[in-house]
Design an enzyme around this catalytic site. Structure first.
Site, PDB file in Angstrom:
ATOM      1  N   ASP A 346       0.824  -1.205   0.000  1.00 53.93           N
ATOM      2  CA  ASP A 346       0.000   0.000   0.000  1.00 53.93           C
ATOM      3  C   ASP A 346       0.859   1.257   0.000  1.00 53.93           C
ATOM      4  O   ASP A 346       2.032   1.225   0.359  1.00 53.93           O
ATOM      5  CB  ASP A 346      -0.899   0.019   1.233  1.00 53.93           C
ATOM      6  CG  ASP A 346      -0.088   0.079   2.519  1.00 53.93           C
ATOM      7  OD1 ASP A 346      -0.418   0.887   3.385  1.00 53.93           O
ATOM      8  OD2 ASP A 346       0.888  -0.689   2.647  1.00 53.93           O
ATOM      9  N   GLU A 347       0.249   2.370  -0.395  1.00 51.93           N
ATOM     10  CA  GLU A 347       0.845   3.698  -0.287  1.00 51.93           C
ATOM     11  C   GLU A 347       2.282   3.754  -0.790  1.00 51.93           C
ATOM     12  O   GLU A 347       3.141   4.417  -0.211  1.00 51.93           O
ATOM     13  CB  GLU A 347       0.754   4.195   1.170  1.00 51.93           C
ATOM     14  CG  GLU A 347      -0.684   4.430   1.588  1.00 51.93           C
ATOM     15  CD  GLU A 347      -0.845   4.802   3.047  1.00 51.93           C
ATOM     16  OE1 GLU A 347      -1.815   5.503   3.361  1.00 51.93           O
ATOM     17  OE2 GLU A 347      -0.018   4.371   3.879  1.00 51.93           O
TER      18      GLU A 347
END
Length: 541
Positions: A346-347
């Site tokens: 993620d991210e």
């Protein structure tokens, strides 16, 4: 995004849903009048807890007949070998301090409590509980089902059973039958030990709290920008240097392999599987700071103790990156008996889309090479999820239709889903603007909002069959002690557990909030501090 800080918390949106009237009526009918049953008139003999007042709501309840009373003559009979005996020992250890009774274990003869492993249509985690004046019998096909049945029995006894000193009783179990099995096989909770480090004993305490509500997966977020928390022999500075601090600049810490094995062992004794996460290619500053060669420019950044996200990335073109990943996954897989290994994903804002896809194409086969199944945050669906991989969705009700469609398309193509919508079951979200702990980038998440959604129909376009379960993450940017964990987890955690376990037809806020309120004395007895939401009709203090 998952941990993006917003200066203005988004106002929670009101959810419109169809009230599940049939499930509500069934629960009310099975339980009788909750408040009457749970609080007898002054001077009246204590009433047994209704069979359907437990959390998660059982699949089927048939109440009736006289209650069973545990006395000094009660024995615990275990039929099913060593596994059944282990569950019996666990139950005895819960009951002995508060009742003051010996409750010896036996494998033959009459007994007031009987735990049986036997054939039957129970599935891997289902059970049947039969109670009457002659005793209580819990029957299951597998030890996990027997253990879950014991949790139901535990909740049917007065809350004082949780205390560590002798209590007056009486110890009544209502008459009738509960037949129960879970809706989803994956019912998880995540603990972030990277932003703030939590000791083995603190993790064990959380495991015990999860077990009470039949949660069966403990996801440990073991690495992030602020700390690397697991010893890796081939890359020792990951733990000794990368794990040396935490958010705010505190001491940090890490688990030795022996520590981690003890967490795994303890979780297994409560029938939880540990899912370790090494977040990558982003959220990797602690690793990058530990080894300069993991950086594209060969320069190690300083350790990080803030709370920003999205600024770090492993160097995707370097072969050294994949030597590192192979070593970490190999060593972690060797001490993880569970099926899964979470690779984050993620991210990764500092990784180009092209590099992200290349990275996931290289890393997912490494997980398979060491015998584990990939789990990744739902951004994994922007690459090509490996066959059998699970994507953990953490978006919001307001997440873009395009992002939701990408995840739904992967689900249609065979990728399983774990649902963790941040504005529903992120346990670190503030309840209200006045909550002293937690964050609010996903909005405020009161107890009703955290409970009032259906995993089977939550994500548009995703087949219900693709949903493998529910997980309640607890990020620790603002949390550094067990009492803080508990304040944010309770009372929302039991609702997430019920969403994962109970049939959809039983889900109804108006009946659930009454069952939830009845848990408060148990939490008091266990020393669990919780948020007294005004949405819940708590017993008077």
């Amino acid at each position: 995004m998952r941990r993006h800080h917003s200066t203005t918390p988004r106002k929670p949106r009101t959810t419109t849903r169809v009230t599940r009237v049939l499930g509500s009526l069934l629960l009310v009918a099975a339980a009788g009048a909750f408040t009457v049953a749970a609080t007898p008139a002054k001077g009246a003999p204590p009433a047994a807890t209704p069979l359907s007042q437990v959390i998660p709501a059982p699949a089927s309840v048939h109440a009736g007949g006289a209650a069973y009373r545990i006395t000094s003559a009660t024995r615990i009979r275990v039929d099913g070998g060593a596994e059944a005996r282990r569950v019996g020992t666990y139950l005895a250890n819960v009951l002995r301090p508060s009742t003051g009774y010996r409750l010896p274990l036996t494998t033959h003869g009459p007994a007031g409590i009987r735990l049986r492993l036997a054939g039957g249509p129970f599935g891997a985690e289902g059970y049947r509980l039969d109670s009457g004046p002659g005793g209580v019998t819990v029957t299951a096909r597998e030890p996990a089902g027997l253990f879950h049945g014991v949790q139901t029995l535990r909740q049917l006894l007065p809350a004082a059973v949780e205390k560590k000193s002798a209590q007056p009783g009486p110890w009544l179990v209502a008459g009738g039958t509960v037949q129960d099995s879970p809706r989803y096989a994956y019912r998880g909770a995540m603990l972030d030990v990277s932003r703030h480090f939590f000791t083995v004993d603190q993790v064990k305490r959380y495991i015990d709290e999860l077990a009470l509500y039949k949660i069966n997966e403990l996801h440990l977020h073991l690495s992030d920008d602020q700390g690397w928390r697991i010893a890796i022999d081939s890359w020792p500075r990951l733990a000794t240097y990368g794990g040396s601090t935490q958010v705010g600049g505190g001491q940090g810490g890490y688990y030795t392999k022996a520590d981690y094995k003890e967490i795994v062992r303890y979780a297994a004794s409560r029938y939880l599987e540990v899912v370790p996460e090494i977040d990558m290619p982003g959220h990797t500053n602690a690793a990058l700071a530990s080894y300069a060669d993991l950086n594209c420019d060969g320069v190690a950044p300083p350790l990080y103790t803030g709370t920003k996200v999205g600024f770090s990335s492993l160097c995707v073109p370097k072969e050294a990156t994949y030597d590192f990943v192979d070593d970490v996954i190999r060593e972690l897989a060797a001490i993880t008996p569970g099926r899964y290994l979470h690779i984050g994903g993620d991210e990764a804002h500092s990784t180009s889309h092209e590099d992200y896809v290349k990275f996931m194409d290289r890393v997912q086969p490494i997980v398979a090479k060491y015998g584990k199944t990939v789990i990744g945050w739902h951004q994994l669906t922007g690459a090509t999820p490996a066959k059998g991989a699970l994507a953990q969705y953490w978006g919001l009700d307001s997440t873009s239709a395009a992002e939701k469609a990408q995840v739904a398309q992967a689900a249609q193509n065979g990728t399983g889903l774990i649902l963790s919508p941040a504005d529903r079951v992120y346990l670190d979200m503030k309840y209200t603007k006045d909550t002293p702990l937690g964050l609010a980038w996903a909005g405020y998440v009161e107890v009703q909002r955290s409970y009032d959604w259906d995993p089977g129909s939550y994500l548009p376009g995703a087949p219900a069959s693709a949903v493998k379960g529910v997980e309640a993450p607890l990020w620790s940017e603002t949390l550094s002690a067990s009492d803080q964990i508990e304040y944010m987890a309770f009372p929302r955690l039991p609702g997430a557990a019920e969403l994962g376990w109970s049939p959809a037809a039983t889900h109804d806020w108006d009946t659930y909030k009454v069952r939830l309120a009845a848990q408060a004395p148990r939490w008091d007895a266990l020393g669990i501090g919780y948020y007294r939401s005004p949405q819940v009709p708590w017993p008077a203090e």
